[in-house]
Design an enzyme around this catalytic site. Sequence first.
Site, short mmCIF file in Angstrom:
data_model
loop_
_atom_site.label_atom_id
_atom_site.label_comp_id
_atom_site.label_asym_id
_atom_site.label_seq_id
_atom_site.Cartn_x
_atom_site.Cartn_y
_atom_site.Cartn_z
N SER A 253 -12.53 1.18 14.56
CA SER A 253 -12.54 -0.26 14.83
C SER A 253 -13.69 -0.64 15.75
CB SER A 253 -11.21 -0.66 15.48
OG SER A 253 -11.31 -1.90 16.14
N LEU A 254 -14.53 -1.60 15.32
CA LEU A 254 -15.59 -2.11 16.18
C LEU A 254 -15.00 -2.81 17.41
CD1 LEU A 254 -18.14 -3.63 13.63
CD2 LEU A 254 -18.23 -1.41 14.77
N ARG A 255 -13.88 -3.48 17.24
CA ARG A 255 -13.23 -4.17 18.36
C ARG A 255 -12.83 -3.17 19.44
NH1 ARG A 255 -8.08 -4.18 19.67
NH2 ARG A 255 -7.58 -3.18 17.68
N ARG A 256 -12.21 -2.07 19.03
CA ARG A 256 -11.80 -1.06 20.00
C ARG A 256 -13.02 -0.40 20.63
NH1 ARG A 256 -7.27 1.04 15.74
NH2 ARG A 256 -5.53 -0.29 16.45
N LYS B 65 -2.80 -8.09 10.54
CA LYS B 65 -4.17 -7.92 11.02
C LYS B 65 -5.13 -7.55 9.90
CE LYS B 65 -3.73 -3.07 12.58
NZ LYS B 65 -4.82 -2.48 11.80
N ARG C 133 -11.13 8.26 10.16
CA ARG C 133 -10.41 7.59 9.07
C ARG C 133 -9.17 8.38 8.74
NH1 ARG C 133 -12.41 4.27 5.15
NH2 ARG C 133 -10.20 4.16 4.67
N GLY C 134 -8.31 7.80 7.92
CA GLY C 134 -7.09 8.46 7.49
C GLY C 134 -5.87 7.72 7.96
N ASN C 135 -4.72 8.12 7.42
CA ASN C 135 -3.48 7.48 7.82
C ASN C 135 -3.11 7.91 9.24
OD1 ASN C 135 -2.16 10.01 7.65
ND2 ASN C 135 -1.69 9.68 5.49
N VAL C 136 -2.01 7.38 9.76
CA VAL C 136 -1.63 7.65 11.14
C VAL C 136 -1.47 9.14 11.38
CG1 VAL C 136 0.20 7.36 12.85
CG2 VAL C 136 -0.57 5.40 11.49
N CYS D 244 -12.07 -9.53 9.46
CA CYS D 244 -11.12 -8.60 10.05
C CYS D 244 -11.79 -7.48 10.84
CB CYS D 244 -10.27 -7.96 8.94
SG CYS D 244 -9.33 -9.14 7.96
N THR E 48 -12.13 6.20 16.88
CA THR E 48 -11.61 4.94 16.34
C THR E 48 -12.53 4.47 15.22
OG1 THR E 48 -11.04 2.63 16.80
CG2 THR E 48 -12.82 3.57 18.09
N ARG F 277 0.85 -1.18 0.00
CA ARG F 277 0.00 0.00 0.00
C ARG F 277 0.89 1.23 0.00
NH1 ARG F 277 -3.39 -0.04 5.09
NH2 ARG F 277 -4.41 1.74 4.10
N THR G 176 -2.76 11.66 9.81
CA THR G 176 -4.05 12.35 9.72
C THR G 176 -4.86 12.16 11.00
OG1 THR G 176 -4.13 12.12 7.32
CG2 THR G 176 -6.23 12.48 8.45
#
Length: 313
Positions: free
Chosen positions: A131-134, A85, A151-154, A244, A129, A15, A156
């Site tokens: 993430s549903l897990r978080r 992951k 959303r976005g990269n780290v 995932c 976040t 990516r 961002t």
Amino acid sequence: MTSRAPAKTLVLGTRGSKLALVQAETVAGRLRGRGFSVEVRPIKTTAEERPEESLAQIDQRDLFTRQLDEALLRGEIDLAVHSLKDIPTEVPEGIDLVAVPERHEPSDVLVSAERYTLETLPEGALVATSSLRRRAQLLNRRPDLVVVEIRGNVDTRVRKVIVEGHAEAAVLAGAGLARIGHEAPRTTLPHDAVLPAVGQGALAVAMRGDHPLAEKVRELLNDPAAERATRAERAMLGALEGGCRVPVGGYALAEGRKVRLRGRVVSIDGALLYEAEGSGEDPEAVGRGVARDLSEQGAEVVLGEVRRARSGA
């Protein structure tokens, strides 16, 4: 499928995010150190093509991997480097995960200007976040929190919280911040509160199963302890049919000949939590055993609700 002749230069697909490129260059550097010439080739994935859409709404298990898998199968690249992951538990036919290099510490971290811990976050604080897990685990411990999408990269996501104030804090993978050397103020979330995602902190190298250099790449890059631990985690997730992006956490350690695994399923609202542990010499058997224990406790009800919600049933 015919074998491809060894190439003078290995083409490594990845990516295009900053983190993904750092991860790819880490692997490329190890291969170059053993005499290979390596070209790193960024490939845009579904997640990058739809940067503002919720990951849960996209609901595609190969969200981060499909285009790289297709490039592998077409012979356009020799290998792909992923965050483990992000890889579905069932990889496409013809592709093998040939190596899992040494794993970084997999814990999630809470990023905030005030270096909040989960306990010191203000009442009703906004926590970001995707993430549903978080989300599920945060709400299990702190049902007063308001969890918002990000959303976005780290870079961002950190900017949105630290500079722009979209939320009091965000939850990110500590390994990602460490790999790019990001100095965002953060505190580690203990596993008792937030269990990591399956495979978090680990990379995976994917190649076509018939590639003539697959065994050599495995020999140079694979860490047996990391591979055994993550095999147990992925076997648990696969047995739960979780994919995932579901509220499932799992973390395993390889200790000598044995693997010890802890798994957790939490309802999205945080109200229900199921947890199980197991150990043994066969990683896949350990993973399936923990999944069976979770299902018998009632975890399948939670996962079934997530699947029905996504299908619109």
